[in-house]
Design a protein around this motif. Structure first.
Motif, PDB file in Angstrom:
ATOM      1  N   SER A 250       0.900  -1.046   0.058  1.00 22.96           N
ATOM      2  CA  SER A 250       0.054   0.133   0.109  1.00 22.96           C
ATOM      3  C   SER A 250       1.034   1.150  -0.197  1.00 22.96           C
ATOM      4  CB  SER A 250      -0.885   0.141   1.361  1.00 22.96           C
ATOM      5  OG  SER A 250      -1.740  -1.080   0.992  1.00 22.96           O
ATOM      6  N   ARG A 251       2.001   1.195   0.848  1.00 20.37           N
ATOM      7  CA  ARG A 251       3.006   2.484   0.804  1.00 20.37           C
ATOM      8  C   ARG A 251       3.582   2.553  -0.715  1.00 20.37           C
ATOM      9  NH1 ARG A 251       4.636   5.016   5.030  1.00 20.37           N
ATOM     10  NH2 ARG A 251       4.223   4.136   6.834  1.00 20.37           N
ATOM     11  N   GLN A 252       3.864   1.580  -1.404  1.00 23.68           N
ATOM     12  CA  GLN A 252       4.324   1.828  -2.718  1.00 23.68           C
ATOM     13  C   GLN A 252       3.129   2.152  -3.419  1.00 23.68           C
ATOM     14  OE1 GLN A 252       5.502  -2.183  -4.308  1.00 23.68           O
ATOM     15  NE2 GLN A 252       6.262  -1.265  -6.501  1.00 23.68           N
ATOM     16  N   ALA A 253       2.058   1.756  -3.574  1.00 24.77           N
ATOM     17  CA  ALA A 253       0.837   2.541  -4.161  1.00 24.77           C
ATOM     18  C   ALA A 253       0.883   3.947  -4.042  1.00 24.77           C
ATOM     19  CB  ALA A 253      -0.492   1.719  -3.938  1.00 24.77           C
ATOM     20  N   TYR A 254       0.889   4.129  -2.749  1.00 25.88           N
ATOM     21  CA  TYR A 254       0.637   5.588  -2.196  1.00 25.88           C
ATOM     22  C   TYR A 254       1.838   6.367  -2.903  1.00 25.88           C
ATOM     23  CZ  TYR A 254       0.147   9.644   0.750  1.00 25.88           C
ATOM     24  OH  TYR A 254      -0.229  10.815   1.420  1.00 25.88           O
ATOM     25  N   ALA A 255       3.138   5.859  -2.822  1.00 24.02           N
ATOM     26  CA  ALA A 255       4.045   6.706  -3.369  1.00 24.02           C
ATOM     27  C   ALA A 255       3.800   6.944  -4.859  1.00 24.02           C
ATOM     28  CB  ALA A 255       5.568   5.927  -3.315  1.00 24.02           C
ATOM     29  N   LEU A 256       3.455   5.916  -5.685  1.00 17.62           N
ATOM     30  CA  LEU A 256       3.254   6.140  -6.957  1.00 17.62           C
ATOM     31  C   LEU A 256       2.157   7.013  -7.621  1.00 17.62           C
ATOM     32  CD1 LEU A 256       3.599   2.444  -8.512  1.00 17.62           C
ATOM     33  CD2 LEU A 256       5.177   4.309  -9.050  1.00 17.62           C
ATOM     34  N   ALA A 257       1.149   6.928  -6.390  1.00 15.24           N
ATOM     35  CA  ALA A 257       0.005   7.844  -6.661  1.00 15.24           C
ATOM     36  C   ALA A 257       0.273   9.512  -6.400  1.00 15.24           C
ATOM     37  CB  ALA A 257      -1.024   7.419  -5.734  1.00 15.24           C
ATOM     38  N   SER A 258       1.018   9.746  -5.475  1.00 12.98           N
ATOM     39  CA  SER A 258       1.675  10.763  -5.009  1.00 12.98           C
ATOM     40  C   SER A 258       2.589  11.449  -6.139  1.00 12.98           C
ATOM     41  CB  SER A 258       2.488  10.762  -3.971  1.00 12.98           C
ATOM     42  OG  SER A 258       1.678  10.505  -2.793  1.00 12.98           O
ATOM     43  N   LYS A 259       3.361  10.572  -7.060  1.00 10.43           N
ATOM     44  CA  LYS A 259       4.085  10.881  -8.037  1.00 10.43           C
ATOM     45  C   LYS A 259       3.473  11.378  -9.313  1.00 10.43           C
ATOM     46  CE  LYS A 259       8.049   9.243 -10.474  1.00 10.43           C
ATOM     47  NZ  LYS A 259       9.089   8.134 -10.928  1.00 10.43           N
ATOM     48  N   THR A 260       2.417  10.684  -9.465  1.00  9.40           N
ATOM     49  CA  THR A 260       1.449  11.050 -10.602  1.00  9.40           C
ATOM     50  C   THR A 260       0.168  11.977 -10.493  1.00  9.40           C
ATOM     51  OG1 THR A 260       0.121   8.806 -10.213  1.00  9.40           O
ATOM     52  CG2 THR A 260       1.897   8.639 -11.662  1.00  9.40           C
ATOM     53  N   HIS A 261       0.186  12.369  -9.097  1.00 12.59           N
ATOM     54  CA  HIS A 261      -0.734  13.000  -8.647  1.00 12.59           C
ATOM     55  C   HIS A 261      -2.272  12.593  -8.932  1.00 12.59           C
ATOM     56  CE1 HIS A 261       2.300  16.308  -8.115  1.00 12.59           C
ATOM     57  NE2 HIS A 261       2.654  15.990  -9.351  1.00 12.59           N
ATOM     58  N   ASN A 262      -2.432  11.205  -8.569  1.00  9.87           N
ATOM     59  CA  ASN A 262      -3.645  10.495  -8.842  1.00  9.87           C
ATOM     60  C   ASN A 262      -4.377  10.570  -7.461  1.00  9.87           C
ATOM     61  OD1 ASN A 262      -5.918   8.694  -9.200  1.00  9.87           O
ATOM     62  ND2 ASN A 262      -4.637   7.829 -10.919  1.00  9.87           N
ATOM     63  N   LEU A 263      -5.424  11.540  -7.450  1.00 10.30           N
ATOM     64  CA  LEU A 263      -6.115  11.697  -6.172  1.00 10.30           C
ATOM     65  C   LEU A 263      -6.949  10.330  -5.711  1.00 10.30           C
ATOM     66  CD1 LEU A 263      -7.486  15.185  -6.245  1.00 10.30           C
ATOM     67  CD2 LEU A 263      -5.696  14.350  -4.847  1.00 10.30           C
ATOM     68  N   TYR A 264      -7.725   9.727  -6.819  1.00 12.79           N
ATOM     69  CA  TYR A 264      -8.287   8.547  -6.572  1.00 12.79           C
ATOM     70  C   TYR A 264      -7.563   7.425  -5.934  1.00 12.79           C
ATOM     71  CZ  TYR A 264     -11.999  10.775  -9.537  1.00 12.79           C
ATOM     72  OH  TYR A 264     -13.030  11.236  -9.892  1.00 12.79           O
ATOM     73  N   GLN A 265      -6.221   7.110  -6.683  1.00 11.61           N
ATOM     74  CA  GLN A 265      -5.458   6.151  -6.109  1.00 11.61           C
ATOM     75  C   GLN A 265      -4.788   6.598  -4.726  1.00 11.61           C
ATOM     76  OE1 GLN A 265      -5.505   3.348  -7.207  1.00 11.61           O
ATOM     77  NE2 GLN A 265      -6.562   3.805  -9.147  1.00 11.61           N
ATOM     78  N   LEU A 266      -4.562   7.937  -4.488  1.00 11.15           N
ATOM     79  CA  LEU A 266      -4.242   8.276  -3.146  1.00 11.15           C
ATOM     80  C   LEU A 266      -5.205   8.057  -2.219  1.00 11.15           C
ATOM     81  CD1 LEU A 266      -2.387  11.584  -4.264  1.00 11.15           C
ATOM     82  CD2 LEU A 266      -1.430   9.639  -3.024  1.00 11.15           C
ATOM     83  N   ALA A 267      -6.643   8.369  -2.412  1.00  7.68           N
ATOM     84  CA  ALA A 267      -7.535   7.864  -1.491  1.00  7.68           C
ATOM     85  C   ALA A 267      -7.568   6.545  -1.181  1.00  7.68           C
ATOM     86  CB  ALA A 267      -8.826   8.474  -2.049  1.00  7.68           C
ATOM     87  N   ALA A 268      -7.467   5.792  -2.196  1.00  4.82           N
ATOM     88  CA  ALA A 268      -7.465   4.324  -2.153  1.00  4.82           C
ATOM     89  C   ALA A 268      -6.472   3.716  -1.272  1.00  4.82           C
ATOM     90  CB  ALA A 268      -7.751   3.472  -3.536  1.00  4.82           C
TER      91      ALA A 268
END
Length: 545
Positions: A250-268
């Motif tokens: 989940s931390r890896q997903a959070y880092a990638l979502a932050s990098k791409t500024h993807n709010l939906y994936q950041l929330a998930a």
């Protein structure tokens, strides 16, 4: 999501401004449509305006291009949740594709209509359209198109919980994608298969499929799809109680979502991290990430609200403009009466002004109500978190009180054992002195009393009570101890328990009914059984368990 540069957007609008011919449009329509599609990911309202202008440029002569534009307009409306308007565009596009005889484009459009009907909960219509689309792709031998529709049909059966059929169609889609070496398509099917296995609680198979999808997405540099798969892997690990590994994913997903500024994936990702930390009993971290998830969700909701307002305005303007064109054409057909046309335009402008003014007032009111609702939601969630935290604190205090009570019981049992054995020791010494006297008629009777006292030194009932209280205070102690040695006797275990409660050697010898020299020998033998090195302190080692 494709990135759209300012230069690309400027180029598209420049083409519209200078007014290109239908021939020139036909030569560059694919590039312009791709740019418009990329623009729709960030600015759906601007993209819809652009496509409307492109449709006017294409006219009725270039039907394939006009149909593609209508299809893309339908896709934008579908993505924004306006299903009725999307269906209208799709149906118009289907009519043009049928007239041009382009079966591949018609099949693709039918597939999009099937997805629309599925989301509108009209499953039978969706399935019928998917079958028509598949039939057309089979006629043209379009392997990729067949694979896409097979995957959609499998997804449809999965949501209806018909898993055997879902597996069948997903496997067929996988065969087709492998046939044309489409790695990203293969990755999507593995993701779908992982979802089915997860629904069936076959987590090992789900984990394998999601990992395969992740590998293929990474090879194709598909970051957005990788984030979703990594979140799925985290869900599987959490469901199989591998909480630490779940947090890592989940931390890896959070880092990638932050990098791409993807709010939906950041929330998930934040929500998944909160769940994992909650299961790990790390409530501070759980609260932190759940609060982050809530904030991201509110930001998404706010942005979507603004986008929806802008999109509705554009949709309204397009419909209104179409009505104006129809009215103007009607006036031209009636001898172009200038006065009537002018009056109509003035009336329409006044109506539009009134509507815009009314919509602005409504928009401000809606935004105010939305802000109030968000504030209420935030306060309710905050109060709920505070209540949960307070309950946790009360539970911890209760456990501490229970532990203190058990510790006092252990101390009481230990003290009773010491007093009991001390009393027996004093009585035995007194009787031994009496035995040394010359009164032979008392010796035999006194020796029997001494024998009874010796038997009472290690009374099992007292030891059972002591052991029970000890295990309640030090719950995992004996289990941890047995990991170091399996040759310990019951006497060894009693000696270790007394050392654990910091009892001095004299009291230990009294409780065990042995001399201090015998106690030293017992301690030496115990060190050998526990494989302690020379110089290691036995009491320190026992306290560390």
């Amino acid at each position: 999501m494709r990135s759209v540069t300012a230069k690309q957007i400027k180029h598209v609008f420049l083409l519209l401004w200078i007014g290109i011919s239908s021939t020139a449009f036909a030569q560059s329509d694919r590039t312009i449509l791709q740019q418009a599609q990329a623009l729709s990911q960030l600015h759906p309202d601007s993209a819809l305006k652009l496509l409307k202008e492109l449709q006017a440029q294409a006219g009725t002569e270039n039907k394939p291009t006009a149909a593609s534009i209508l299809q893309l307009m339908g896709q934008i409306c579908f993505n924004q949740g306006h299903y009725a308007q999307a269906l209208e565009f799709y149906l118009h596009a289907d009519k043009l594709f049928t007239q041009t005889g382009n079966k591949d484009m018609q099949a693709g459009n039918l597939g999009k209509m099937g997805v629309l009907y599925y989301y509108n909960k009209e499953v039978n219509k969706a399935q019928s359209l998917f079958k028509k689309s598949l039939s057309l792709y089979q006629q043209t031998r379009n392997i990729k198109g067949q694979a896409e529709i097979l995957g959609e049909i499998g997804h449809l059966f999965e949501k209806r919980q018909l898993y055997d059929s879902a597996f069948h169609y997903q496997q067929q889609a996988l065969i087709h994608y492998n046939q044309i070496h489409d790695q990203q398509g293969v990755a999507k099917i593995y993701e779908n298969l992982g979802s089915i296995y997860e629904d069936l609680a076959k987590y090992d198979s789900a984990y394998t499929c999601f990992n395969q999808a992740k590998t293929l997405y990474n090879q194709g540099h598909n970051t957005i799809a990788s984030i979703e798969v990594i979140n799925n892997i985290g869900d599987v690990l959490r469901k199989t109680e591998h909480y630490a590994e779940s947090v890592q994913q989940s931390r890896q997903a959070y880092a990638l979502a932050s990098k791409t500024h993807n709010l939906y994936q950041l929330a998930a990702a934040s929500r998944d991290l909160g769940k994992s930390y909650q299961l790990l009993k790390q409530m501070d971290s759980a609260y932190h990430y759940l609060e982050l998830s809530r904030k991201y969700s509110l930001e998404i909701y706010s942005k979507e609200g603004l986008n929806q307002t802008a999109f509705l305005q554009v949709l309204y303007d397009i419909n209104k403009k179409s009505e104006e064109i129809i009215q103007l054409n009607a006036h031209r057909r009636t001898n172009r009466i200038i006065t009537a046309s002018a009056i109509t335009i003035v009336v329409l402008l006044v109506i539009i002004a009134i509507i815009i003014f009314s919509r602005q007032r409504l928009k401000i009111k809606d935004q105010r109500m939305l802000a109030e609702q968000n504030q209420s939601i935030y306060q309710a969630q905050h109060e709920l978190m505070q209540l949960e935290l307070k309950n946790k604190q009360l539970e911890e205090e209760s456990l501490k009180q229970q532990l203190d009570l058990k510790s006092r019981e252990l101390s009481t049992h230990t003290l009773n054992l010491i007093k009991n054995n001390q009393l027996l020791e004093d009585m035995r010494n007194t009787l031994q002195e009496m035995v040394k006297d010359d009164k032979r008629d008392q010796k035999k009777q006194m020796q029997q009393i001494i024998h009874q006292i010796n038997q009472g030194f290690n009374h099992e009932q007292h030891w059972k009570e002591f052991t029970s209280a000890f295990e309640q205070v030090h719950q995992q102690f004996f289990k941890n101890l047995k990991q170091h040695s399996t040759d310990l006797t019951s006497t060894d275990m009693r000696l270790i328990a007394l050392l654990k409660v910091n009892m001095d050697s004299k009291d230990i010898a009294g409780l065990l009914g042995i001399s201090l020299d015998s106690l030293r020998v017992a301690r030496y033998r115990l060190r050998k059984k526990l494989n302690l090195e020379q110089g290691d302190n036995l009491s320190t080692f026992i306290q560390s368990l």
